[in-house]
Design a protein around this motif. Structure first.
Motif, mmCIF file in Angstrom:
data_model
loop_
_atom_site.group_PDB
_atom_site.id
_atom_site.type_symbol
_atom_site.label_atom_id
_atom_site.label_comp_id
_atom_site.label_asym_id
_atom_site.label_seq_id
_atom_site.Cartn_x
_atom_site.Cartn_y
_atom_site.Cartn_z
ATOM 1 N N SER A 1 64.520 -3.420 -111.851
ATOM 2 C CA SER A 1 63.453 -2.549 -111.369
ATOM 3 C C SER A 1 62.410 -3.442 -110.729
ATOM 4 C CB SER A 1 62.861 -1.693 -112.486
ATOM 5 O OG SER A 1 62.389 -2.492 -113.534
ATOM 6 N N ARG B 1 58.668 0.226 -107.211
ATOM 7 C CA ARG B 1 59.093 0.174 -105.803
ATOM 8 C C ARG B 1 60.596 0.326 -105.653
ATOM 9 N NH1 ARG B 1 54.383 1.263 -103.491
ATOM 10 N NH2 ARG B 1 52.813 -0.323 -103.859
ATOM 11 N N GLY B 2 61.346 0.270 -106.773
ATOM 12 C CA GLY B 2 62.780 0.472 -106.681
ATOM 13 C C GLY B 2 63.510 0.193 -107.985
ATOM 14 N N THR C 1 63.876 4.751 -105.306
ATOM 15 C CA THR C 1 62.831 5.334 -106.142
ATOM 16 C C THR C 1 63.093 6.826 -106.301
ATOM 17 O OG1 THR C 1 61.426 5.695 -104.207
ATOM 18 C CG2 THR C 1 61.041 3.688 -105.458
ATOM 19 N N GLU D 1 58.641 8.200 -111.965
ATOM 20 C CA GLU D 1 59.310 7.022 -112.520
ATOM 21 C C GLU D 1 60.355 7.493 -113.514
ATOM 22 O OE1 GLU D 1 56.692 4.249 -114.386
ATOM 23 O OE2 GLU D 1 55.370 4.097 -112.664
ATOM 24 N N THR E 1 64.931 2.219 -100.996
ATOM 25 C CA THR E 1 63.756 1.441 -100.595
ATOM 26 C C THR E 1 64.099 0.023 -100.161
ATOM 27 O OG1 THR E 1 63.360 0.829 -102.906
ATOM 28 C CG2 THR E 1 62.157 2.732 -102.045
#
Length: 193
Positions: free
Chosen positions: A84, A97-98, A119, A139, A160
């Motif tokens: 992550s 962010r991913g 995401t 999230e 992303t």
């Protein structure tokens, strides 16, 4: 009962997530019930790194080490690495962010593993606007969620970028339990998740 061992060393090399900056990476191994970690660390958090700023290369470089040794009697639940990527927004809050995951390669040798990260997206325009306004984008409750199949079929996501891992895998005792792993014939195999 006979057991076999899998050793995974290497590094989380870099991420390419466009012009995002001040990013850090978390990793965690996810594995089945017959697997145990006999040496190494199963989770880690990298340092915060800046975008290289070059016009031709917008990657964020971590070179964060990974080192884990696994023991099992059954290949079911082969280890996966979940990553992550998070960063700090303009108000100083941590924002995801991913997320992404990939299987540890099953063949011994050196491997380059490119993990596509994504995401989660809001379920409606109203919740998307509310999350942007409050600064709390969607999230996952657990970063290992990306390693599982349950519940993911209804999850909306947006790609992303890509995180690159360089892994060295070695095995011991797999032939004794009836499995054959031939080393990769190529010096470096590219694997995409």
């Amino acid at each position: 009962m006979a057991a076999f061992f899998v050793s995974c060393t290497g590094q989380i090399e870099k991420a390419e997530l466009g012009d995002l900056d001040d990013l850090y990476c978390r990793y965690a191994f996810h594995f089945g019930p017959d697997w145990t970690i006999v040496a190494g660390i199963d989770t880690g958090v990298s340092q915060i790194a800046k975008n290289s700023g070059c016009g031709y290369d917008s990657s964020v470089v971590w070179n964060f080490p990974i080192d884990a040794k696994f023991k099992s009697t059954n290949p079911f639940g082969w280890p996966r690495v979940a990553v992550s990527v998070a960063g700090v927004d303009f108000l100083g809050r941590d924002v995801i962010r991913g997320y992404g995951s990939a299987l540890i390669p099953v063949t011994p040798g050196s491997h380059i593993v490119d993990i596509t990260v994504y995401t989660p997206q809001s379920s409606s325009l109203i919740t998307q606007w509310a999350s942007w306004f409050s600064g709390n984008p969607p999230e996952f409750f657990d970063s290992k969620f990306v390693c599982q199949s349950d519940g993911r079929e209804v999850t909306r996501v947006r790609t992303t970028g890509v995180v690159r891992l360089k892994l060295n895998v070695s095995t011991k005792g797999m032939e004794a339990v009836g499995y054959s792993t031939k080393p990769s014939s190529r010096k470096s195999a590219a694997i995409s998740s």
